[in-house]
Structure formats: structure tokens, C-alpha cells
Design an enzyme around this catalytic site. Structure first.
Site, PDB file in Angstrom:
ATOM      1  N   HIS A 156      61.752   1.928  57.539  1.00 39.32           N
ATOM      2  CA  HIS A 156      60.620   1.836  58.472  1.00 39.32           C
ATOM      3  C   HIS A 156      60.422   0.418  58.993  1.00 39.32           C
ATOM      4  O   HIS A 156      59.714   0.223  59.976  1.00 39.32           O
ATOM      5  CB  HIS A 156      59.343   2.336  57.779  1.00 39.32           C
ATOM      6  N   ASP A 198      57.883  -6.248  63.593  1.00 41.70           N
ATOM      7  CA  ASP A 198      57.413  -4.954  63.112  1.00 41.70           C
ATOM      8  C   ASP A 198      58.488  -3.914  63.363  1.00 41.70           C
ATOM      9  O   ASP A 198      59.124  -3.934  64.424  1.00 41.70           O
ATOM     10  CB  ASP A 198      56.120  -4.553  63.854  1.00 41.70           C
TER      11      ASP A 198
HETATM   12  O1  F6P Z   1      57.580   0.115  56.365  1.00 43.77           O
HETATM   13  C1  F6P Z   1      56.275  -0.072  56.493  1.00 43.77           C
HETATM   14  C2  F6P Z   1      55.464   0.507  55.364  1.00 43.77           C
HETATM   15  O2  F6P Z   1      56.143   1.319  54.461  1.00 43.77           O
HETATM   16  C3  F6P Z   1      54.297   1.239  55.981  1.00 43.77           C
HETATM   17  O3  F6P Z   1      54.008   2.416  55.357  1.00 43.77           O
HETATM   18  C4  F6P Z   1      53.175   0.341  55.679  1.00 43.77           C
HETATM   19  O4  F6P Z   1      52.962  -0.459  56.798  1.00 43.77           O
HETATM   20  C5  F6P Z   1      53.609  -0.464  54.532  1.00 43.77           C
HETATM   21  O5  F6P Z   1      54.973  -0.554  54.611  1.00 43.77           O
HETATM   22  C6  F6P Z   1      53.170   0.099  53.227  1.00 43.77           C
HETATM   23  O6  F6P Z   1      52.615  -0.861  52.504  1.00 43.77           O
HETATM   24  P1  F6P Z   1      52.003  -0.625  51.084  1.00 43.77           P
HETATM   25  O7  F6P Z   1      52.407   0.720  50.618  1.00 43.77           O
HETATM   26  O8  F6P Z   1      52.560  -1.733  50.265  1.00 43.77           O
HETATM   27  O9  F6P Z   1      50.532  -0.748  51.259  1.00 43.77           O
END
Ligand code: F6P
Length: 481
Positions: free
Chosen positions: A157, A365
Site C-alpha cells: 500500500h 504517499d
Molecule cells: O500502507 C499504509 C497503511 O497500511 C494504511 O493502512 C495506514 O495509512 C497505515 O499504513 C496503517 O498504520 P497503522 O496500522 O500503523 O496505524
């Protein structure tokens, strides 16, 4: 196909509750309708992880949600240590923020191995696994070691940066080699995919064929691009309905004819919050007529608070907001309304529709779904303007947004003022062009495209399934237990 989706963070059934991060919110509606089993972390930890993994399982649409307690001894090293203090900064081209240790890496590998063991209980005939994101780069390799012969896909992602940045991650070589145990690796943009392919060529010395197939000692891996989308129609109708939500109507009443710009982000250094606030500061200085007539609503949801870089950022942003409000504010006017809490999708949809400008200005991003949601939430008869960083994956599709360089504060200030004075005809033309793209490529299409590509690999009989190599070799040399 019996599908098992794996991600660190999962979402629990209620779209109206605040959710952290784009991944969980985006996956919820599609996983719910697919009948898949979604496996992730429960957010709790447990000792004695060598015993049978503990999972709380509940129904999710026509499938199920399985939330695992992760091993207490390794959770910190895995999540805060390696995933979010080595991989996350590197993936967002901030190698200067890498703070990690050998212990963190070992914990990361242990949690990947633990997840692989836990997944075995969800394996049936015809199962395919779809692993999400940087928390589980080695999960495919761990599953193969356990003898899993089914197709395993992976989707990243986040961005994948240039090789020199990835080389700042300890054990990068071993990790990317382990990633080649996936049958299919999906990226958000062609640039991410190309960067990965370059690393594979230069650092691993492998050939990447013109069709994106890499042949490694593990077998074939296909690299491909699957930009993630949203359900634009559903979001648009949620936004139209949300105007009567109490939070949304209170916001509208409080504006008194004033115009609003909105930013919604996790409090993360990749999101460019400091530069954004400097740009608003500059805008009010350069255009005094916008003082009292335009304010910014910045929602910044606290995230990964145990990591120093995030604690520092939280203090820096709070100080900066207070400084800007102190200088430009009036007894009856606050330039920046700054909130450190999360909101559900339904309320956010209404807040986006209330704002004449959506500000999405990350330094890097993977995609940024807020940009897409802001567009979908607009009233087509009188839409707001999206100001979007050219370094967000979303800029590839939303190319009729006003694209900015988030490092150029003066440039951003100029573009913000331009957005606020854009004539209706131009706003409609830009909005229609973006909506058209969002409708043509939804989250449902993203999900279906990836699964189709995984099924194609399965039906062509080109999975790494059962490769004798996996029985013979250990994928990483570090000592276990
Ligand atoms: O890749 C991005 C991501 O997986 C999104 O779900 C979100 O922006 C973030 O990273 C998740 O972060 P965390 O689970 O550490 O809050």
C-alpha cells in the site's frame, strides 16, 4: 477460490466508527462481500506464543474476521521497531528516521513466522492467500517453508522507493529475496513497480522480463500495478446524506459564510503537515483578504505514539498551529481548527462536502484515499477544489486536481489562493474529469483485478507451489528461537 486476506490492522464491521488508516477502511467493504477470511492483529499481545495462536473469530459479511493476539515478546520489535521505524521511513524515503536494531529485525521475522503458522488453520483445498503491506514482507517465504503450495499474492500500500533508499534498511537483501516467494506482487503505481524491478535487477542480479515476471531461485513472481480505488458512488451518496449529521451541521453553522479548507491525515511525517501549515501561514500573509474569510480544518489522528519521530511531530505541529493561530487569529476568528481525533467515514464524507478546498499534500504517499474521497464527496453542481501533492500515488489518476510540490511553500500558498478563486465552470470541469476516473476504477475493480491475476497464475500452473526448492532451503540464515 477460498480467499484468506492478511493484514496487520483489520476493521471491525462498522463503517461509521473511526478507523485508523486507509488500508483497513478500504478493505472492509470488499472483504465483507467477498466471503474471504480476513486475518490480522487483535491489537492485544499474549505470552507463550509457541503454543497454538489465539484468534478471536467473528462473522464478517459472508466470511469471517480472525483477530490474533501477537507474541508479547516480539510485538514491540515487530510493529514499532522494524515495521514502523525501519521499513515505514525507508518506504517513504526518510532513511534519516531509521532507528532499529538486530533484535527488532528478529522480532519482525518471528511475527511473520508466527502469522504463517496461524494461517495454516484457515487453509482448505483451493485456498489462495493475499498478504497486505509492509508488515508481512516475509510471510510468503514463511508459508512456503511450512509447505504451503497454494498461490500467495502480496500488495504494497505504500510507495517503493529507489534502490539507494531501500539499501538503508538493514537486511534489505534478505527481505526482498524473501518477497520473491510471493507469486504476485502488486504496487500502487508504475514508479513503485519500476523501482522494485530495478532493485531486483541491480541488487539481486535477476532478470525482470518485459511482462513483469522475475525468475528467482524460488520460481516465478509476477510484478504488476493495481492502483487502489474507492466506491465513489457510495461515498458520494454518503456525503449527500451526511449534511444532516450533528457534527456536520454544527460545522456549517459555525462558518458564518466563511470558506473552509480541509485536511484529514494520520499524524505522520510522510503527510507533509508542517509544510502545509507553513503554506497556509504564507497564504494569509500574502493575501490579507483571505484572513477571516478562509480557515483550515485540520484533522490529524494520532498514530504510532510510542515512536520518537511521531511524538516529536505531534509537538512540532501543535506548536506551529498555535503560533499561526496566535499571529493571524482574531478575538472571534481561529485560522486553523486543529483536531487530534478520528472520525467515521460517514461524518468525514459530510465534512469533505462542506469544504471548498481539500488539501492532500503528503511528501510521499502510496495512493492517499482521502484525495479520492474528497472528490467523491463534492456536490457536482458546486464542487470544491482538490489541492494534491504530485508525490501522492493518487496524482497519477487525479491529474485535473491542482497538483503541488509540497516542498515549495510559496508555490502551495499561491495554489491555495488560486483554488479559492476558481470559477464554477472550471471547478465543475475538473471535478467531472476526476469523478469519471474514480467511477471507472473502483475498490471493487481493484479487488477483482488482483484476485483475477492471482487466479490466472494458478490456472496457468505457474505458481511456486510445491517447488522442491522450498523443501530444501532455508530462506533466511538467522537463528530462530
Ligand atoms: O500502507 C499504509 C497503511 O497500511 C494504511 O493502512 C495506514 O495509512 C497505515 O499504513 C496503517 O498504520 P497503522 O496500522 O500503523 O496505524
Amino acid at each position: 477460490m477460498n480467499l484468506v486476506v492478511v493484514s496487520n490492522r483489520v476493521a471491525r464491521g462498522k463503517a461509521n466508527e473511526p478507523m485508523t488508516g486507509g488500508l483497513a477502511a478500504a478493505l472492509l467493504p470488499v472483504v465483507e462481500n467477498s466471503g474471504a477470511i480476513w486475518v490480522g492483529s487483535s491489537g492485544r499481545v499474549r505470552d507463550g506464543f509457541h503454543k497454538e495462536p489465539f484468534a478471536e473469530i467473528e462473522a464478517l459479511g459472508s466470511g469471517a474476521l480472525a483477530m490474533l493476539d501477537l507474541p508479547a515478546a516480539h510485538y514491540g520489535g515487530y510493529y514499532e521497531g522494524f515495521a514502523n521505524s525501519a521499513l515505514w521511513p525507508a518506504l517513504h524515503s526518510r532513511s534519516d528516521l531509521i532507528r532499529t536494531s538486530q533484535g527488532d529485525y528478529l522480532s519482525y521475522r518471528e511475527v511473520n513466522a508466527f502469522m504463517a503458522r496461524a494461517l495454516l488453520r484457515f487453509r482448505k483445498t483451493g485456498t489462495a492467500f493475499w498478504v497486505q503491506d509492509y508488515h508481512f514482507l516475509a510471510l510468503g517465504a514463511e508459508l512456503r517453508e511450512l509447505g504451503v503450495t497454494e498461490p500467495i499474492g502480496f500488495f504494497l500500500h505504500t510507495p517503493w522507493p529507489t534502490s539507494s533508499v531501500i539499501e538503508g534498511v538493514p537486511h534489505h537483501h534478505e527481505l526482498v529475496e524473501a518477497m520473491l516467494a510471493f507469486d504476485l506482487i502488486g504496487f500502487q503505481t508504475a514508479l513503485d513497480c519500476d523501482n522494485f524491478a530495478s532493485y531486483v535487477r541491480e541488487a539481486l542480479g535477476l532478470v525482470v522480463q518485459h511482462d513483469g515476471v522475475v525468475i528467482s531461485q524460488h520460481g516465478r513472481t509476477r510484478l504488476a500495478v493495481f492502483p487502489i480505488g474507492i466506491d465513489a458512488e457510495k461515498f458520494a451518496s454518503a456525503a449527500a446524506k451526511a449534511v444532516s449529521h450533528p457534527d456536520v451541521s454544527r460545522l456549517r453553522r459555525s462558518l458564518n459564510g466563511e470558506r473552509l479548507a480541509i485536511g484529514v491525515d494520520r499524524l505522520d511525517y510522510s503527510k507533509g503537515l508542517v509544510n502545509r501549515i507553513h503554506a497556509f501561514d504564507r497564504m494569509w500573509t500574502m493575501h490579507p483578504s483571505l484572513v477571516r474569510s478562509v480557515s483550515l480544518l485540520q484533522i490529524a489522528t494520532p498514530s504510532r505514539g510510542g515512536i520518537e519521530a511521531y511524538g516529536n511531530l505531534q509537538s512540532e505541529v501543535a506548536r506551529l498551529v498555535s503560533d499561526v493561530n496566535g499571529r493571524h487569529g482574531e478575538v472571534d476568528w481561529t485560522p486553523i481548527r486543529y483536531l487530534n481525533k478520528g472520525y467515521g467515514q460517514a461524518v468525514l464524507a459530510g465534512l469533505y462536502r462542506t469544504a471548498q478546498v481539500g488539501v492532500v499534500t503528503p511528501l510521499h504517499d502510496g495512493m492517499n484515499l482521502v484525495a479520492k474521497e474528497y472528490v467523491a464527496a463534492q456536490n457536482p453542481a458546486d464542487p470544491g477544489v482538490l489541492v494534491l501533492s504530485k508525490f501522492a500515488g493518487a496524482a497519477n489518476e487525479l491529474d485535473t486536481a491542482l497538483l503541488v510540490n509540497p516542498h515549495d511553500i510559496d508555490g502551495m500558498a499561491r495554489v491555495l489562493a488560486m483554488a479559492l478563486s476558481m470559477p464554477l465552470a472550471e471547478r465543475r470541469m475538473r471535478h467531472e474529469a476526476m469523478m469519471d476516473k474514480l467511477r471507472r476504477h473502483t475498490i471493487q475493480d481493484w479487488f477483482a483485478d488482483f484476485i483475477r491475476a492471482l487466479q490466472d497464475i494458478q490456472s496457468e500452473g505457474t505458481t511456486q507451489a510445491g517447488s522442491a526448492l522450498w523443501q530444501r532451503r532455508a530462506t533466511h540464515s538467522i537463528a530462530r528461537h
